[in-house]
Write a protein that holds these residues in place. Structure first.
Motif, PDB file in Angstrom:
ATOM      1  N   ASN A  62     -10.054  -1.335   5.842  1.00 33.11           N
ATOM      2  CA  ASN A  62      -9.550   0.041   6.035  1.00 33.11           C
ATOM      3  C   ASN A  62      -9.256   1.146   5.210  1.00 33.11           C
ATOM      4  O   ASN A  62      -8.953   1.220   4.089  1.00 33.11           O
ATOM      5  CB  ASN A  62      -8.365  -0.564   6.374  1.00 33.11           C
ATOM      6  CG  ASN A  62      -7.413   0.887   6.770  1.00 33.11           C
ATOM      7  OD1 ASN A  62      -5.973   0.329   6.524  1.00 33.11           O
ATOM      8  ND2 ASN A  62      -6.912   0.911   7.929  1.00 33.11           N
ATOM      9  N   ASP A  89      -8.988  -1.404  -4.108  1.00 33.68           N
ATOM     10  CA  ASP A  89      -9.885  -2.267  -3.656  1.00 33.68           C
ATOM     11  C   ASP A  89      -9.744  -3.234  -2.559  1.00 33.68           C
ATOM     12  O   ASP A  89     -10.586  -3.828  -1.381  1.00 33.68           O
ATOM     13  CB  ASP A  89      -9.552  -3.581  -4.860  1.00 33.68           C
ATOM     14  CG  ASP A  89     -10.641  -4.634  -5.266  1.00 33.68           C
ATOM     15  OD1 ASP A  89     -11.843  -3.977  -4.987  1.00 33.68           O
ATOM     16  OD2 ASP A  89     -10.007  -6.027  -5.043  1.00 33.68           O
ATOM     17  N   HIS A  90      -8.013  -3.815  -2.042  1.00 34.77           N
ATOM     18  CA  HIS A  90      -7.876  -4.220  -1.352  1.00 34.77           C
ATOM     19  C   HIS A  90      -8.328  -3.466   0.407  1.00 34.77           C
ATOM     20  O   HIS A  90      -8.528  -4.442   0.943  1.00 34.77           O
ATOM     21  CB  HIS A  90      -5.982  -4.650  -1.306  1.00 34.77           C
ATOM     22  CG  HIS A  90      -6.133  -5.890  -2.401  1.00 34.77           C
ATOM     23  ND1 HIS A  90      -4.892  -5.502  -2.894  1.00 34.77           N
ATOM     24  CD2 HIS A  90      -6.939  -6.356  -3.162  1.00 34.77           C
ATOM     25  CE1 HIS A  90      -4.750  -6.081  -4.010  1.00 34.77           C
ATOM     26  NE2 HIS A  90      -5.959  -7.121  -3.784  1.00 34.77           N
ATOM     27  N   ARG A  99      -6.284   3.135   4.140  1.00 38.76           N
ATOM     28  CA  ARG A  99      -5.350   2.889   2.768  1.00 38.76           C
ATOM     29  C   ARG A  99      -5.497   2.896   1.186  1.00 38.76           C
ATOM     30  O   ARG A  99      -4.792   3.556   0.486  1.00 38.76           O
ATOM     31  CB  ARG A  99      -4.588   1.765   3.077  1.00 38.76           C
ATOM     32  CG  ARG A  99      -3.864   1.442   4.416  1.00 38.76           C
ATOM     33  CD  ARG A  99      -2.653  -0.264   4.393  1.00 38.76           C
ATOM     34  NE  ARG A  99      -1.807  -0.181   5.246  1.00 38.76           N
ATOM     35  CZ  ARG A  99      -1.960   0.102   7.096  1.00 38.76           C
ATOM     36  NH1 ARG A  99      -3.092   0.676   7.731  1.00 38.76           N
ATOM     37  NH2 ARG A  99      -0.891  -0.102   7.446  1.00 38.76           N
ATOM     38  N   TYR A 115       0.704  -1.083   0.323  1.00 35.81           N
ATOM     39  CA  TYR A 115      -0.325   0.203   0.051  1.00 35.81           C
ATOM     40  C   TYR A 115       1.027   1.150   0.096  1.00 35.81           C
ATOM     41  O   TYR A 115       2.210   1.198   0.435  1.00 35.81           O
ATOM     42  CB  TYR A 115      -0.688   0.327   1.188  1.00 35.81           C
ATOM     43  CG  TYR A 115      -1.822  -1.008   1.206  1.00 35.81           C
ATOM     44  CD1 TYR A 115      -3.421  -0.795   0.850  1.00 35.81           C
ATOM     45  CD2 TYR A 115      -1.869  -2.313   2.139  1.00 35.81           C
ATOM     46  CE1 TYR A 115      -3.751  -1.658   1.052  1.00 35.81           C
ATOM     47  CE2 TYR A 115      -2.452  -3.063   2.688  1.00 35.81           C
ATOM     48  CZ  TYR A 115      -3.872  -2.701   1.536  1.00 35.81           C
ATOM     49  OH  TYR A 115      -4.713  -3.766   1.531  1.00 35.81           O
ATOM     50  N   ARG A 137      -4.752  -1.500  -5.576  1.00 33.51           N
ATOM     51  CA  ARG A 137      -4.882  -2.310  -4.273  1.00 33.51           C
ATOM     52  C   ARG A 137      -5.979  -1.340  -2.993  1.00 33.51           C
ATOM     53  O   ARG A 137      -5.845  -1.401  -2.472  1.00 33.51           O
ATOM     54  CB  ARG A 137      -3.276  -1.972  -2.781  1.00 33.51           C
ATOM     55  CG  ARG A 137      -2.518  -3.176  -3.690  1.00 33.51           C
ATOM     56  CD  ARG A 137      -1.381  -3.161  -2.577  1.00 33.51           C
ATOM     57  NE  ARG A 137      -1.992  -4.168  -1.753  1.00 33.51           N
ATOM     58  CZ  ARG A 137      -1.500  -4.337  -1.162  1.00 33.51           C
ATOM     59  NH1 ARG A 137      -0.862  -4.784  -0.371  1.00 33.51           N
ATOM     60  NH2 ARG A 137      -2.960  -6.168  -0.507  1.00 33.51           N
ATOM     61  N   HIS A 139     -11.453  -3.560   0.702  1.00 31.43           N
ATOM     62  CA  HIS A 139     -12.520  -5.555   1.693  1.00 31.43           C
ATOM     63  C   HIS A 139     -11.441  -5.413   2.481  1.00 31.43           C
ATOM     64  O   HIS A 139     -12.340  -6.076   3.059  1.00 31.43           O
ATOM     65  CB  HIS A 139     -10.823  -5.723   1.023  1.00 31.43           C
ATOM     66  CG  HIS A 139     -11.587  -6.790  -0.676  1.00 31.43           C
ATOM     67  ND1 HIS A 139     -13.118  -6.951  -1.337  1.00 31.43           N
ATOM     68  CD2 HIS A 139     -11.225  -6.961  -2.184  1.00 31.43           C
ATOM     69  CE1 HIS A 139     -13.641  -7.199  -1.937  1.00 31.43           C
ATOM     70  NE2 HIS A 139     -12.410  -7.019  -2.741  1.00 31.43           N
ATOM     71  N   ALA A 140     -10.418  -4.676   3.046  1.00 26.62           N
ATOM     72  CA  ALA A 140     -10.209  -5.103   4.855  1.00 26.62           C
ATOM     73  C   ALA A 140     -11.066  -3.853   5.280  1.00 26.62           C
ATOM     74  O   ALA A 140     -10.295  -4.313   7.036  1.00 26.62           O
ATOM     75  CB  ALA A 140      -8.835  -4.480   4.699  1.00 26.62           C
ATOM     76  N   SER A 143     -14.514 -10.419   4.301  1.00 26.12           N
ATOM     77  CA  SER A 143     -14.087  -9.539   3.730  1.00 26.12           C
ATOM     78  C   SER A 143     -15.615  -8.250   3.128  1.00 26.12           C
ATOM     79  O   SER A 143     -16.685  -9.647   2.720  1.00 26.12           O
ATOM     80  CB  SER A 143     -13.172  -9.741   2.162  1.00 26.12           C
ATOM     81  OG  SER A 143     -12.813  -9.609   1.527  1.00 26.12           O
ATOM     82  N   GLU A 144     -15.140  -7.880   3.153  1.00 27.27           N
ATOM     83  CA  GLU A 144     -16.161  -5.886   2.511  1.00 27.27           C
ATOM     84  C   GLU A 144     -16.318  -6.216   1.023  1.00 27.27           C
ATOM     85  O   GLU A 144     -15.611  -7.125   0.655  1.00 27.27           O
ATOM     86  CB  GLU A 144     -15.284  -4.892   2.842  1.00 27.27           C
ATOM     87  CG  GLU A 144     -16.537  -3.829   2.474  1.00 27.27           C
ATOM     88  CD  GLU A 144     -16.506  -3.239   1.241  1.00 27.27           C
ATOM     89  OE1 GLU A 144     -16.567  -1.836   0.343  1.00 27.27           O
ATOM     90  OE2 GLU A 144     -15.232  -3.346   0.478  1.00 27.27           O
TER      91      GLU A 144
END
Lengths: 277, 498
Positions: free
Chosen positions: B344, B337-338, B347, B295, B335, B341-342, B454-455
């Protein structure tokens, strides 16, 4: 990865107690403890029982240590026995608690959860863990009790055992405070507890080192070989994967940050351990 | 007679303007809100756009839905000294003159995944979730069914026309979004040969990394920068960051890149990346992480060092620009997207801001008369901006009302402006009391409603922003596969009879 937060919701009287309670929380992963490594036959001929002659192949960075964990409920006067196997090879350590999954930590902060029945694993890189608001004490993963935590306890006795020196630590327990009584027999050459007891008044949890074995790279690698790995970052794109869906449903892929803030807003440190709801 | 009519029209319009002006009080017509926006409209009225682009740069923010854009612009704005609250800020590409809304659904999913959406963008044909640039008659994960259903991509067309091509991503370069631009696979997870099923091997489907490197010379990528090193090296090899490769076939595709192409270079850390001599490099492969790159927030902590998305974009343009025929560059911020999904948000927002920086760098390093820059997302996330926070309330903070009072919900607890409909931030039981929590810290996980590991992605439209030749085609509400056709037409790639 999370333990159930309830024990953390009690008033916390000191940082030392907080850290030690995190050790206690390892318990919540131990429900189905099984001697996974023993059954895998690695190192069967290199086993060094605590009462057997010393094995010089065992070092602080290469070992397999088995613990029996006993939980005593003072109210019901019942006991529960579970197990934990720590297998360390240099910068990697495995925590094996049960048949469903086991965990690996790397010194660089990366974490992997293995699911032996499915031969699948989920890797959490440091950034993934941070994004999940998980700040793990790597030293605690490698030593059960982080050296900085041990340094806050009082050394009350030292002795030389058959193979290793031993040190006895206690906390400055004040009966008037709701602080657990902590007692540790420490093996400084291995940086591991030989025994550890935490008594909260309601319950007592004891870790007892039962077996210590040597481990080599091949044996270690065999434990984690041939797993189909998935980055945690990719879980969000993999919920159609039946394995991922099952593990999310069962709570093995964590969710929820609730309970990790104390009443004064301080973020409490989750521990390696069982899943969290 | 004609002159009189024109004169009459002019005088009428002047009268109208004067009459309108006269109707507005000075508190209105002198307001900066009024004058600034009037100027913007004047600028748009005088806007002319060329139709043919020599170069095209397509930016894709993975998971960068409209709420992410809004939150990222406020987040960035609040970092600017002298800001007026942050809401007035605009991300670089939000200043582009042409914008459209884009429908993202896959042929089999209302809420899409990245493989299907990028297939639509890259080929002009929507397909199903999980497949890469093969038609939706293919079965996911079935090699045989994909045979004969491969779709020609923008990269294929650009290469066939003699243009240089590049793909950049902060995710693994074999991840769904970048992969859909150069590979054809019925399974997005076939990133290395070790991921192939027995059926895939039996029917001679190739893994994604293999497809990227083993393109013939005339269709080779000139630039491929991102993460995902493990899929390119054997599982018996440990890389420079102490990670094992994942290939079972023993192939070292980084070496194959060097062997296959002229003036080729391979780098895996920032120092080597910075040292690349662009003048003497025609094919640059950079794999900066075993898996996804870091990230943006964590990039400084990477073991061997990673370039930023801006740096990768700038270097790519410099290299691609050597081709007088032009180029096609596709850049993914993978990221955002990642992080969503977390659960957060910080980030995700920082990566979105970095994408904005990369777009600005692209704009600054290209000729706007000849380069079409497009910025879009593949899909959205269930990310919300809620409550009634006062102007300038920290976007990552708890909601404070216009009087500065902490707003509370029916449970008596405060809440953050940013949240998720589902994901890991949800709990079964009572939610946290955030009264004393620093919700702006890097690792804070936003609260969510529905507990999920996961979101998830969201199904609403995403946006498309454009500037440069052909940008005038970006308007209205469009299907996602139209983006292919805009590029195809603007760059005359020959994919259809325009």
């Amino acid at each position: 990865m999370y333990c159930h937060p309830q024990p953390l919701m009690k008033p916390i009287s000191s940082a030392i107690t907080m850290s030690l309670l995190c050790v206690l929380l390892l318990m919540c992963n131990s429900t189905y403890a099984t001697q996974v490594i023993a059954s895998s036959k690695i190192g069967a001929n290199i086993a060094t029982d605590m009462d057997e002659p010393c094995d010089t192949a065992i070092s602080g960075s290469q070992f397999q240590a088995s613990y029996q964990i006993t939980t005593t409920d003072h109210h019901t006067n019942t006991q529960q026995h579970t197990g934990l196997i720590l297998t360390r090879f240099n910068d990697n350590i495995l925590h094996q608690h049960n048949q469903v999954s086991f965990e690996a930590w790397h010194k660089n902060g990366e974490y992997v959860r293995y699911f032996p029945a499915e031969k699948r694993s989920i890797s959490y890189r440091r950034g993934d863990l941070l994004a999940l608001n998980i700040a793990s004490d790597i030293d605690r993963q490698f030593h059960l009790i982080a050296p900085h935590t041990l340094a806050q306890l009082s050394l009350v006795d030292s002795s030389q055992g058959q193979c290793y020196a031993q040190q006895q630590y206690r906390n400055a327990h004040n009966k008037n405070e709701a602080e657990p009584l902590v007692s540790i027999d420490w093996l400084p050459q291995l940086s591991l507890p030989k025994s550890l007891t935490i008594d909260t008044g309601d319950q007592r949890i004891s870790y007892q080192l039962t077996t210590l074995k040597a481990i080599n790279g091949d044996n270690f690698n065999r434990l984690i070989a041939d797993y189909q790995d998935l980055d945690f970052a990719d879980v969000g794109d993999s919920e159609s994967d039946p394995f991922i869906a099952k593990m999310i449903t069962q709570g093995f892929i964590q969710h929820g940050s609730s309970g990790f803030y104390s009443s004064d807003g301080e973020k409490l440190q989750p521990t390696s351990g069982g899943h969290h709801h | 007679m004609m002159i009189k009519r024109v004169a009459a029209l002019i005088s009428c319009s002047l009268v109208t303007m004067a009459a309108n002006s006269a109707m507005l009080p000075s508190v209105q017509s002198n307001s900066p809100w009024f004058t600034d926006s009037a100027q913007r409209v004047m600028d748009k009225a005088n806007l002319t756009t060329k139709t043919q682009a020599k170069n095209v740069i397509l930016f894709v923010g993975d998971g960068m839905g409209i709420s992410t854009l809004t939150a990222a612009r406020i987040y960035q704005g609040q970092q600017i000294t002298g800001n007026q609250g942050g809401e007035e800020n605009a991300l670089s590409f939000e200043r582009f003159n042409h914008t459209a809304l884009v429908k993202t659904y896959n042929t089999n999913q209302q809420t899409p995944d990245s493989a299907g959406t990028m297939t639509a963008i890259a080929t002009g044909v929507k397909s199903k979730a999980g497949v890469l640039s093969v038609s939706d008659t293919s079965l996911r994960g079935n090699c045989l069914s994909s045979k004969g259903n491969e779709l020609v991509t923008l990269v294929d067309l650009a290469n066939a026309k003699g243009l240089s091509t590049g793909v950049v991503s902060t995710a693994r370069i074999t991840h769904a979004t970048p992969a859909a631009t150069y590979a054809h696979s019925p399974e997005r997870n076939w990133e290395a040969d070790s991921n192939l099923s027995n059926e895939a091997i039996a029917n001679d489907c190739k893994d994604i990394a293999y497809q990227m490197v083993m393109r013939d010379k005339d269709h080779a990528l000139s630039v491929a920068l991102g993460g995902g090193r493990r899929a390119f090296i054997p599982n018996t090899v440990t890389d420079g960051e102490n990670k094992n490769g994942s290939r079972k076939d023993g192939l070292d595709l980084t070496q194959a890149w060097l062997d296959n192409f002229d003036n080729a270079a391979y780098v895996w850390n920032k120092d080597d990346f910075d040292a690349i001599d662009v003048a003497n490099t025609d094919h640059l492969l950079g794999l900066f992480n075993s898996s996804h790159m870091e990230y943006e927030l964590d990039r400084a902590n990477d073991v061997a060092g990673e370039p930023s998305l801006t740096e990768m974009t700038t270097k790519s343009i410099e290299l691609l620009n050597k081709n007088d025929n032009g180029y096609l560059l596709i850049v993914e911020s993978g990221r955002i997207d990642h992080a969503h999904h977390a659960g957060n948000a910080k980030r995700a927002l920082m990566d979105a801001v970095e994408l904005s920086n990369a777009v600005q760098a692209a704009y600054d390093n290209t000729n706007p008369e000849e380069t079409l820059i497009l910025v879009t997302a593949d899909h959205s996330h269930v990310f919300t901006i809620a409550g009634y926070p006062k102007r300038g309330n920290p976007i990552l903070g708890l909601v404070h009302d216009v009087d500065g009072n902490l707003s509370t919900a029916l449970d008596g607890k405060p809440y953050t402006t940013l949240g998720y409909t589902n994901g890991p931030g949800a709990v079964i039981g009572q939610r946290d009391d955030l009264t004393s929590v620093d919700t702006q810290q890097n690792d804070f996980m936003q609260q969510a409603l529905i507990p999920m590991g996961s979101e998830t992605h969201a199904g609403e439209d995403i946006s498309l922003h454009a500037t440069g030749p052909g940008a005038n085609l970006v308007k209205g509400v469009m299907e996602q596969n139209v983006i292919f056709h805009i590029i195809n037409q603007a760059q005359s790639l020959g994919g259809t009879k325009y």
